[in-house]
Design a protein around this motif. Structure first.
Motif, short mmCIF file in Angstrom:
data_model
loop_
_atom_site.label_atom_id
_atom_site.label_comp_id
_atom_site.label_asym_id
_atom_site.label_seq_id
_atom_site.Cartn_x
_atom_site.Cartn_y
_atom_site.Cartn_z
N ASP A 270 10.81 53.78 20.16
CA ASP A 270 10.26 53.76 18.81
C ASP A 270 9.02 54.63 18.70
OD1 ASP A 270 11.77 51.34 17.31
OD2 ASP A 270 11.51 50.88 19.43
N ARG B 189 7.64 48.79 8.50
CA ARG B 189 8.06 48.43 9.86
C ARG B 189 7.48 49.39 10.89
NH1 ARG B 189 12.01 49.96 13.56
NH2 ARG B 189 12.98 48.22 14.73
N ILE C 78 4.65 48.91 13.86
CA ILE C 78 4.95 49.24 15.25
C ILE C 78 3.93 50.24 15.79
CG2 ILE C 78 6.62 50.37 16.76
CD1 ILE C 78 8.84 49.20 15.02
N GLN D 192 12.15 44.17 21.85
CA GLN D 192 13.18 45.20 21.66
C GLN D 192 12.64 46.44 20.96
OE1 GLN D 192 17.36 43.79 20.87
NE2 GLN D 192 16.30 42.00 20.09
N LYS D 193 11.34 46.69 21.11
CA LYS D 193 10.74 47.94 20.65
C LYS D 193 10.22 48.65 21.90
CE LYS D 193 11.18 46.13 16.54
NZ LYS D 193 11.37 44.71 16.93
N TYR D 194 10.43 49.95 22.00
CA TYR D 194 10.18 50.65 23.25
C TYR D 194 9.21 51.81 23.06
CZ TYR D 194 14.10 47.94 24.97
OH TYR D 194 14.92 46.90 25.33
N SER E 221 15.96 45.64 16.65
CA SER E 221 15.78 46.80 17.51
C SER E 221 16.18 48.06 16.75
CB SER E 221 16.64 46.67 18.77
OG SER E 221 18.02 46.72 18.43
N THR E 222 15.93 49.23 17.34
CA THR E 222 16.25 50.48 16.66
C THR E 222 17.74 50.60 16.37
OG1 THR E 222 14.38 51.57 17.74
CG2 THR E 222 16.08 52.99 16.83
N GLU F 220 9.49 48.45 27.32
CA GLU F 220 9.44 47.58 26.15
C GLU F 220 7.98 47.22 25.90
OE1 GLU F 220 11.81 43.65 24.42
OE2 GLU F 220 11.73 44.03 26.58
N VAL G 50 7.17 42.45 16.83
CA VAL G 50 7.00 43.89 17.01
C VAL G 50 7.24 44.29 18.46
CG1 VAL G 50 5.32 45.78 16.94
CG2 VAL G 50 5.44 44.15 15.07
#
Length: 473
Positions: A276, A333, A337, A384-386, A29-30, A395, A381
């Motif tokens: 993100d 990365r 994303i 936990q990427k928003y 995650s970030t 999410e 990807v």
């Protein structure tokens, strides 16, 4: 058997350290990425953060095409340079063509840092205790009761158990604890120190002016709370002898009470999310940008780079290579994303325009095939990427879901069906709530075939009680 030599050619996949690092960074995650980068920055003197935002072309990623990002000038320049040139660039910075900086959109920021000072329940009660004029022994006993409260403000142990747990030389009598409990139950918030939900609600009702509604509410709380919880209003009317109007008023009064008086003072489990990517609608087109606040700006330390340019045999050469790998992998990365987010937005435009009811079915395989990536990569990807949108922060995995067939041969997203269920229940008549079977029939009339058991599953996922508990007077 005569020994001989044979030559065989075979292929196998080797996970190089660089590839392993790329996979590990992709699934973080970030916040986890920031912690990971801090370790690299401490261990590698050649790696440092850039203090300023990188100078980039104001190129935005338009999802009106096939979902793949357009090449940016910074990437083309990096690809045309040799590895040696890249290693010695003065102040090399990870760059990205699609940023959403805090100064975008006429200087308005969508996110604000909010800080709040909180006081615990224990501190709040002890502060009130300090204002009271009571004997020292009673003060000590009240303090002991405060320490025994749970997070909701309830006393979970009996007075007899508390008396036995105290030192024998104090010779504490349960009756003394009863007096101390009376002191505690006068404290704010009202209802603190209760030993059951009935007592908690009764303490709150006792502070209200006496009238027929409050009197009926007290009777229900003390003797018929289970009937009220089950919404068995006919039996309540029979046992209390009240009319519908008084019962309705008493029901409303009880629902306005707080069964967890201490919860307001509990330490919140704060979870900070840094999106993100950011999605905005500009001139009728949904544009996806990397959030500048989430993108770490890294570069090679220019001083050490100059030293290495003069001393090729320096022991820092390995750390230089590691720093270059890290910069590339961080860049890759966010590139991945962004590509996935673009593909999602392209397929979920209707959701962005109209909300959950317009969500279309989407699976990982569909995005993987479009982008030429493996499903496991899409899974990493989207976890936990928003994505920050005008409708909220979601999410990435939120946009994926199963589908339900329709009479027309199409498919409807499970998210859209849940939104329809929520809409129908919010618009139902309080005294005639819709059953799961009735909701299934209404959806069937709209061409969406959903079984009653599926409706019940979706309703429970939305934390909506069954029909008998939604019925009111």
């Amino acid at each position: 058997m005569k020994p001989s030599l044979q030559l065989k050619l075979s292929q196998h996949l080797a996970l190089t350290p660089q590839l392993q690092q790329s996979i590990r960074l992709l699934q973080l995650s970030t916040i986890e990425l920031e912690h990971e980068l801090e370790k690299y920055l401490l261990d590698n003197p050649l790696l440092e953060r850039a203090e300023e935002y990188p100078s980039l072309g104001a190129q935005q990623s338009d999802t009106s095409g096939d979902g793949s990002p357009e090449p940016n000038t910074a990437d083309e320049q990096r690809e045309s340079s040799s590895p040696e040139d890249e290693g010695w660039l003065d102040g090399q910075v990870t760059s990205f063509g699609s940023f959403a900086s805090p100064e975008d959109d006429d200087g308005d920021s969508d996110y604000q840092d909010v800080q709040a000072a909180t006081v615990s329940l224990r501190e709040h009660l002890l502060w009130q205790l300090g204002l009271m004029t009571i004997p020292d022994r009673d003060r000590v006993l009240v303090r002991c009761l405060v320490e025994a409260l749970d997070d909701d403000g309830y006393l979970t142990l009996s007075l007899e158990e508390l008396a036995e747990a105290m030192p024998a030389e104090l010779d504490i009598d349960p009756e003394e604890l009863q007096i101390a409990l009376k002191h505690l139950q006068y404290f704010d918030p009202t209802g603190v120190g209760a030993r059951s939900a009935q007592e908690c609600l009764s303490l709150q009702l006792a502070t209200l002016p006496a009238d027929p509604t409050c009197t009926l509410a007290q009777e229900i709380v003390r003797h018929h709370l289970e009937l009220l919880a089950n919404h068995d209003f006919p039996k309540l009317r029979k046992q209390t002898g009240c009319d519908d109007e008084t019962l309705r008023a008493a029901h409303f009064l009880i629902c306005s009470l707080n069964p967890r008086p201490g919860a307001a003072y509990a330490s919140p489990d704060t979870r900070y999310i840094t999106p993100d990517v950011v999605v905005r609608k500009v001139r009728g087109q949904w544009l996806v940008n990397v959030n500048a606040d989430a993108f770490p700006r890294l570069r090679i330390n220019s001083l050490y780079a100059q030293i290495l340019s003069r001393q090729r045999g320096s022991g820092l050469a390995g750390q230089l290579q590691e720093a270059r790998w890290l910069i590339r992998n961080v860049q890759q990365r966010f590139d991945t994303i962004l590509r996935v987010a673009q593909a999602i937005v392209e397929r979920q435009r209707q959701f962005l325009d109209h909300g959950e009811v317009a969500m279309r079915p989407l699976v990982l395989r569909e995005i993987a095939e479009v982008l030429g990536l493996h499903e496991s990569t899409i899974s990493r990807v989207t976890t936990q990427k928003y994505m920050a949108t005008p409708r909220g922060i979601f999410e990435l995995k939120y946009f994926f879901g199963s589908h339900v067939s329709t009479d027309a041969g199409g498919a409807c997203s499970a998210t859209a069906i849940r939104a329809l269920i929520r809409q129908m229940i919010s618009a139902e008549e309080p005294n005639k709530p819709l059953s799961d079977s009735q909701i299934s029939e209404v959806l069937g009339q709209q061409g969406i075939v959903v079984a009653r058991r599926t409706i019940a599953k979706y309703r429970e996922a939305l934390s909506i009680p069954p029909v008998n508990l939604r019925k009111s007077i």
